[in-house]
Design a protein around this motif. Structure first.
Motif, PDB file in Angstrom:
ATOM      1  N   LYS A 199       0.711  -1.266  -0.015  1.00 19.88           N
ATOM      2  CA  LYS A 199      -0.047   0.047   0.023  1.00 19.88           C
ATOM      3  C   LYS A 199       0.785   1.182  -0.126  1.00 19.88           C
ATOM      4  O   LYS A 199       0.324   2.266   0.455  1.00 19.88           O
ATOM      5  N   ASP A 200       2.220   1.095  -0.414  1.00 20.14           N
ATOM      6  CA  ASP A 200       2.973   2.362  -0.732  1.00 20.14           C
ATOM      7  C   ASP A 200       2.737   2.821  -2.192  1.00 20.14           C
ATOM      8  O   ASP A 200       3.468   2.229  -3.030  1.00 20.14           O
ATOM      9  N   HIS A 201       1.719   3.430  -2.723  1.00 22.19           N
ATOM     10  CA  HIS A 201       1.459   3.398  -4.065  1.00 22.19           C
ATOM     11  C   HIS A 201       2.026   4.383  -4.684  1.00 22.19           C
ATOM     12  O   HIS A 201       2.358   4.376  -6.002  1.00 22.19           O
ATOM     13  N   LYS A 202       2.524   5.504  -3.920  1.00 26.38           N
ATOM     14  CA  LYS A 202       3.509   6.444  -4.737  1.00 26.38           C
ATOM     15  C   LYS A 202       4.817   5.571  -5.216  1.00 26.38           C
ATOM     16  O   LYS A 202       5.368   5.944  -6.354  1.00 26.38           O
ATOM     17  N   SER A 203       5.131   4.832  -4.380  1.00 27.55           N
ATOM     18  CA  SER A 203       6.439   4.197  -4.540  1.00 27.55           C
ATOM     19  C   SER A 203       6.365   3.151  -5.643  1.00 27.55           C
ATOM     20  O   SER A 203       7.011   2.676  -6.664  1.00 27.55           O
ATOM     21  N   ALA A 204       4.907   2.652  -5.759  1.00 28.39           N
ATOM     22  CA  ALA A 204       4.468   1.417  -6.614  1.00 28.39           C
ATOM     23  C   ALA A 204       4.599   2.209  -8.134  1.00 28.39           C
ATOM     24  O   ALA A 204       5.149   1.671  -9.186  1.00 28.39           O
ATOM     25  N   ILE A 205       3.962   3.397  -7.998  1.00 28.05           N
ATOM     26  CA  ILE A 205       3.881   4.150  -9.331  1.00 28.05           C
ATOM     27  C   ILE A 205       5.440   4.450  -9.749  1.00 28.05           C
ATOM     28  O   ILE A 205       5.639   4.260 -11.043  1.00 28.05           O
ATOM     29  N   LYS A 206       6.192   5.027  -8.865  1.00 30.11           N
ATOM     30  CA  LYS A 206       7.650   5.261  -9.206  1.00 30.11           C
ATOM     31  C   LYS A 206       8.340   4.048 -10.180  1.00 30.11           C
ATOM     32  O   LYS A 206       8.840   4.223 -11.258  1.00 30.11           O
ATOM     33  N   TYR A 207       8.115   2.750  -9.466  1.00 26.41           N
ATOM     34  CA  TYR A 207       9.026   1.627 -10.067  1.00 26.41           C
ATOM     35  C   TYR A 207       8.199   1.203 -11.178  1.00 26.41           C
ATOM     36  O   TYR A 207       8.899   0.652 -12.255  1.00 26.41           O
ATOM     37  N   LEU A 208       7.052   0.918 -11.100  1.00 29.87           N
ATOM     38  CA  LEU A 208       6.201   0.665 -12.428  1.00 29.87           C
ATOM     39  C   LEU A 208       6.515   1.571 -13.499  1.00 29.87           C
ATOM     40  O   LEU A 208       6.460   0.701 -14.621  1.00 29.87           O
ATOM     41  N   LYS A 209       6.643   2.825 -13.359  1.00 30.28           N
ATOM     42  CA  LYS A 209       6.858   3.900 -14.648  1.00 30.28           C
ATOM     43  C   LYS A 209       8.150   3.423 -14.993  1.00 30.28           C
ATOM     44  O   LYS A 209       8.630   3.573 -16.173  1.00 30.28           O
ATOM     45  N   GLU A 210       9.221   2.837 -13.938  1.00 26.23           N
ATOM     46  CA  GLU A 210      10.832   2.877 -14.395  1.00 26.23           C
ATOM     47  C   GLU A 210      10.692   1.539 -15.180  1.00 26.23           C
ATOM     48  O   GLU A 210      11.760   1.434 -15.941  1.00 26.23           O
ATOM     49  N   PHE A 211       9.842   0.470 -15.093  1.00 29.55           N
ATOM     50  CA  PHE A 211       9.754  -0.646 -15.798  1.00 29.55           C
ATOM     51  C   PHE A 211       9.365  -0.318 -17.307  1.00 29.55           C
ATOM     52  O   PHE A 211       8.434   0.263 -17.648  1.00 29.55           O
ATOM     53  N   ASP A 212      10.564  -0.827 -18.173  1.00 28.15           N
ATOM     54  CA  ASP A 212      10.205  -1.088 -19.575  1.00 28.15           C
ATOM     55  C   ASP A 212       9.508  -2.056 -20.116  1.00 28.15           C
ATOM     56  O   ASP A 212      10.092  -3.030 -20.342  1.00 28.15           O
ATOM     57  N   ALA A 213       8.163  -1.875 -20.048  1.00 31.94           N
ATOM     58  CA  ALA A 213       7.099  -3.155 -20.298  1.00 31.94           C
ATOM     59  C   ALA A 213       7.243  -3.638 -21.762  1.00 31.94           C
ATOM     60  O   ALA A 213       6.842  -4.565 -22.081  1.00 31.94           O
ATOM     61  N   HIS A 214       7.618  -2.862 -22.706  1.00 31.47           N
ATOM     62  CA  HIS A 214       7.558  -3.121 -24.053  1.00 31.47           C
ATOM     63  C   HIS A 214       8.136  -4.276 -24.511  1.00 31.47           C
ATOM     64  O   HIS A 214       9.390  -4.569 -24.330  1.00 31.47           O
ATOM     65  N   GLY A 215       7.309  -5.245 -25.124  1.00 31.71           N
ATOM     66  CA  GLY A 215       7.952  -6.561 -25.565  1.00 31.71           C
ATOM     67  C   GLY A 215       8.034  -7.540 -24.470  1.00 31.71           C
ATOM     68  O   GLY A 215       8.721  -8.793 -24.767  1.00 31.71           O
ATOM     69  N   THR A 216       7.827  -7.354 -23.243  1.00 34.34           N
ATOM     70  CA  THR A 216       8.071  -8.318 -22.399  1.00 34.34           C
ATOM     71  C   THR A 216       6.806  -9.319 -21.996  1.00 34.34           C
ATOM     72  O   THR A 216       5.680  -8.883 -22.475  1.00 34.34           O
TER      73      THR A 216
END
Length: 230
Positions: free
Chosen positions: A122-139
């Motif tokens: 439930k640390d949603h701001k940190s979750a957003i930070k790292y999920l945005k860091e993740f390059d999801a394309h093609g995974t």
């Protein structure tokens, strides 16, 4: 080779050099030889450097990062989120792998798992930070990653970004399981955002394109509630 113009009364003898393309090229090369050779040397060194980086540095880093990921992934599956994030004293957690091996595929994936850990904590701001860091394309987790980002945005009250992320998560039309889930979440978010027409569009897509999904029955009821009876 030279041509000589014959003397005519009042005309001075003139010698004209014929233009030879090969001579021009040779002369140009001689004049620029040092510069050309320097450029070629830089290009060759660049290729050699790239191959050395790829084979002597990048490949071993990929192997190390992939091996390191096995330990926090095991903790993640056991719901030991703190150890998954921070390690157990002997092995790295997702946070360390993401920073230490950031240029590798495993390091990139560590950003995704870090985001999931924070989302569950439930640390949603940190979750957003790292999920945005993740390059999801093609995974293989491209669409679930967008879905998790949508969940995190919704928890922070950012409905607009939540909707955008859910719609990206629903981008694989051939996925009969995840796509209707995220279409449904986006529809609910549209309703929360006072956009009933957009919500209807999503509900209709679920009804028409994914009639066997778990969301289909609930979708029909929601459409009726919004005045759509056909």
């Amino acid at each position: 080779m030279a041509n000589t113009v014959r003397n005519q009364p009042g005309v001075e003898k003139i010698t004209v050099e014929e233009s030879n393309p090969l001579n021009n090229i040779e002369r140009s090369y001689e004049q620029n030889k040092k510069r050309i050779n320097t450029i070629l040397a830089v290009v060759v060194l660049g290729i050699v450097g790239f191959l050395a980086y790829k084979n002597l540095y990048k490949a071993p880093q990929e192997a190390k990062a992939s091996h390191a990921m096995s330990f926090p992934q095991a903790y993640f599956q056991q719901d030991s989120l703190n150890k998954a994030l921070n390690g157990d004293g002997q092995h790295f957690g997702f946070l360390k792998i993401a920073s230490k091996y950031g240029g590798t595929k495993a390091g990139n994936l560590a950003n995704y798992f870090t985001g999931l850990c924070y989302l569950q904590m439930k640390d949603h701001k940190s979750a957003i930070k790292y999920l945005k860091e993740f390059d999801a394309h093609g995974t293989s987790v491209q669409y679930p990653a967008y879905g998790a980002l949508g969940d995190a945005y919704m928890e922070t009250g950012n409905t607009k970004e939540g909707i955008e992320s859910y719609m990206k998560a629903a981008g694989n039309k051939n996925d009969n399981v995840l796509t209707p889930i995220y279409l449904y979440r986006a529809a609910l978010a549209y309703e929360m955002n006072n956009q009933p027409e957009k919500a209807k569009e999503n509900y209709k897509r679920i009804r028409d394109e994914y009639p066997q999904s778990m969301q289909a029955n609930e979708t029909t009821r929601n459409l009726a509630r919004l005045g759509v009876l056909d």
